[in-house]
Enzyme design. Structure first.
Site, mmCIF file in Angstrom:
data_model
loop_
_atom_site.group_PDB
_atom_site.id
_atom_site.type_symbol
_atom_site.label_atom_id
_atom_site.label_comp_id
_atom_site.label_asym_id
_atom_site.label_seq_id
_atom_site.Cartn_x
_atom_site.Cartn_y
_atom_site.Cartn_z
ATOM 1 N N ARG A 150 0.852 -1.185 0.000
ATOM 2 C CA ARG A 150 0.000 0.000 0.000
ATOM 3 C C ARG A 150 0.893 1.242 0.000
ATOM 4 O O ARG A 150 2.034 1.198 0.455
ATOM 5 C CB ARG A 150 -0.910 0.016 1.223
ATOM 6 C CG ARG A 150 -1.801 -1.222 1.363
ATOM 7 C CD ARG A 150 -2.559 -1.191 2.677
ATOM 8 N NE ARG A 150 -3.471 -2.334 2.823
ATOM 9 C CZ ARG A 150 -3.137 -3.479 3.427
ATOM 10 N NH1 ARG A 150 -1.908 -3.621 3.941
ATOM 11 N NH2 ARG A 150 -4.002 -4.459 3.531
ATOM 12 N N LYS A 174 -1.886 -2.536 7.945
ATOM 13 C CA LYS A 174 -3.045 -2.158 8.743
ATOM 14 C C LYS A 174 -3.020 -2.876 10.086
ATOM 15 O O LYS A 174 -2.629 -4.041 10.172
ATOM 16 C CB LYS A 174 -4.333 -2.502 7.993
ATOM 17 C CG LYS A 174 -4.572 -1.639 6.754
ATOM 18 C CD LYS A 174 -5.899 -1.976 6.097
ATOM 19 C CE LYS A 174 -6.175 -1.055 4.915
ATOM 20 N NZ LYS A 174 -7.482 -1.359 4.263
ATOM 21 N N HIS A 244 -2.684 2.287 -5.596
ATOM 22 C CA HIS A 244 -3.487 1.112 -5.261
ATOM 23 C C HIS A 244 -3.793 0.278 -6.502
ATOM 24 O O HIS A 244 -3.929 -0.944 -6.415
ATOM 25 C CB HIS A 244 -4.782 1.524 -4.558
ATOM 26 C CG HIS A 244 -5.287 0.494 -3.603
ATOM 27 N ND1 HIS A 244 -4.647 0.204 -2.411
ATOM 28 C CD2 HIS A 244 -6.353 -0.349 -3.659
ATOM 29 C CE1 HIS A 244 -5.304 -0.751 -1.770
ATOM 30 N NE2 HIS A 244 -6.334 -1.102 -2.514
ATOM 31 N N ARG A 247 -1.057 -2.011 -6.925
ATOM 32 C CA ARG A 247 -1.236 -3.130 -5.992
ATOM 33 C C ARG A 247 -2.197 -4.161 -6.582
ATOM 34 O O ARG A 247 -1.941 -5.363 -6.556
ATOM 35 C CB ARG A 247 -1.767 -2.592 -4.664
ATOM 36 C CG ARG A 247 -2.088 -3.623 -3.595
ATOM 37 C CD ARG A 247 -2.444 -2.867 -2.307
ATOM 38 N NE ARG A 247 -3.139 -3.680 -1.329
ATOM 39 C CZ ARG A 247 -2.539 -4.453 -0.425
ATOM 40 N NH1 ARG A 247 -1.228 -4.556 -0.412
ATOM 41 N NH2 ARG A 247 -3.250 -5.147 0.459
ATOM 42 N N HIS A 270 -3.431 -9.264 3.614
ATOM 43 C CA HIS A 270 -4.864 -9.327 3.882
ATOM 44 C C HIS A 270 -5.132 -10.162 5.121
ATOM 45 O O HIS A 270 -4.522 -11.228 5.306
ATOM 46 C CB HIS A 270 -5.614 -9.943 2.696
ATOM 47 C CG HIS A 270 -5.693 -9.048 1.508
ATOM 48 N ND1 HIS A 270 -5.820 -9.513 0.218
ATOM 49 C CD2 HIS A 270 -5.656 -7.688 1.408
ATOM 50 C CE1 HIS A 270 -5.867 -8.492 -0.622
ATOM 51 N NE2 HIS A 270 -5.772 -7.376 0.085
ATOM 52 N N TYR A 279 -9.575 -10.818 -6.281
ATOM 53 C CA TYR A 279 -8.707 -10.706 -7.446
ATOM 54 C C TYR A 279 -8.990 -11.814 -8.439
ATOM 55 O O TYR A 279 -8.767 -11.655 -9.634
ATOM 56 C CB TYR A 279 -7.239 -10.706 -7.011
ATOM 57 C CG TYR A 279 -6.888 -9.470 -6.233
ATOM 58 C CD1 TYR A 279 -6.778 -8.239 -6.860
ATOM 59 C CD2 TYR A 279 -6.721 -9.525 -4.861
ATOM 60 C CE1 TYR A 279 -6.491 -7.095 -6.153
ATOM 61 C CE2 TYR A 279 -6.431 -8.378 -4.137
ATOM 62 C CZ TYR A 279 -6.313 -7.173 -4.782
ATOM 63 O OH TYR A 279 -6.049 -6.042 -4.070
#
Length: 298
Positions: A150, A174, A244, A247, A270, A279
């Site tokens: 990110r 995150k 992004h 990404r 994730h 995806y």
């Protein structure tokens, strides 16, 4: 109510480990909600009911906000009142029946493999004269695409997080979760060139450990990274993309190249496999669109 918002903010930071951006957004949404509630005569948290919540969202909806923004504000309200109920600040949770607008699923921009390669080559060529800013931009683009990080993770990388021998990066994602991601030979070449010739030219006494430095010698910012990606995409003549989107492109190309979902999940950081599975949907949707456009009996 102000004290409750402050305690909720601490809960988001300390217990849930959310990013500073998410914390700001959630607490801002809650302040907006409580401000609206006070304006309608509410004085205590327990006096907030579903009608007040719906009135708040309806008022926001009249401002023609994006559905994603409306959905986030609804999520903030649900998170806040779930917390107030669990901590005994309210007797019941008025947000249990609060619905948020359905957010349409848009296909992200995914560059074709040859377009991505052309974008990287454009960044490399722009840095051929050794200009420190262009070396930084080349390294940044290569890292974004090669590792799928990110943009916030990119600018948060420190020099010591880079292992050029193993070609890996240590990033903090995150929830302050740390992971190690690999990168390839071209990205390694760009990082090495930046470290050898670019970073020393921009570094100042208080630069700190940041890998990527801005023109004044301090940590490069997310806004500058986004502007760089847009500008180089235009220069390369490829689809306009964001960090992004790079990404998304990296993840899609990994899957198309035969990588398994679990490995891609680890690379992208994730929390759940279901997030990574989108995806596969992107690839399938694009295949369907191509089929319907090209096949005479589609």
């Amino acid at each position: 109510m102000t004290a409750a918002v402050a305690a909720f903010e601490e809960h988001l930071v300390v217990q849930r480990g959310l990013s500073a951006h998410t914390v700001r957004a959630y607490t801002g949404d809650v302040r907006s909600l409580l401000g609206r509630a006070v304006g309608t005569g509410v004085r205590e948290l327990d006096d907030v009911d579903i009608a007040v919540l719906r009135d708040w969202l309806a008022d926001l909806g009249a401002r023609d906000l994006a559905r994603t923004t409306m959905a986030r504000r609804g999520a903030a309200a649900r998170a806040f009142f779930a917390w107030t109920t669990s901590t005994g600040r309210t007797a019941q949770n008025p947000a249990l029946r609060l619905a948020s607008p359905r957010v349409p699923r848009h296909l992200p921009t995914v560059l074709a493999v040859d377009s991505a390669a052309h974008l990287m080559e454009t960044a490399r060529e722009s840095a051929a004269d050794g200009d420190p800013a262009r070396l930084r931009e080349w390294a940044a683009l290569e890292v974004l695409y090669a590792s799928g990080v990110r943009v916030a993770e990119l600018v948060g990388i420190d020099v010591d997080d880079v292992d050029l021998g193993e070609r890996t990066l240590r990033v903090v994602g995150k929830g302050d979760k740390e992971r190690v991601v690999p990168f390839g030979v071209p990205a390694g070449r760009a990082i090495r060139r930046w470290l050898d010739a670019g970073r020393p030219a921009l570094a100042v006494a208080d630069s700190g450990p940041a890998l990527l430095l801005g023109d004044r010698g301090h940590r490069w910012g997310q806004r500058q990274a986004r502007e760089t990606v847009h500008r180089l995409a235009a220069l390369a003549g490829v689809d306009d993309v964001t960090p992004h989107d790079l990404r998304h492109s990296a993840a899609t190309h990994l899957l198309q190249g035969g990588s398994d979902l679990r490995s891609v999940q680890e690379v992208l950081g994730h929390a759940t496999l279901s997030t990574t599975q989108r995806y596969t949907h992107v690839s399938a949707d694009r295949l369907r669109a191509s089929f319907e456009q090209a096949f005479p009996r589609a």
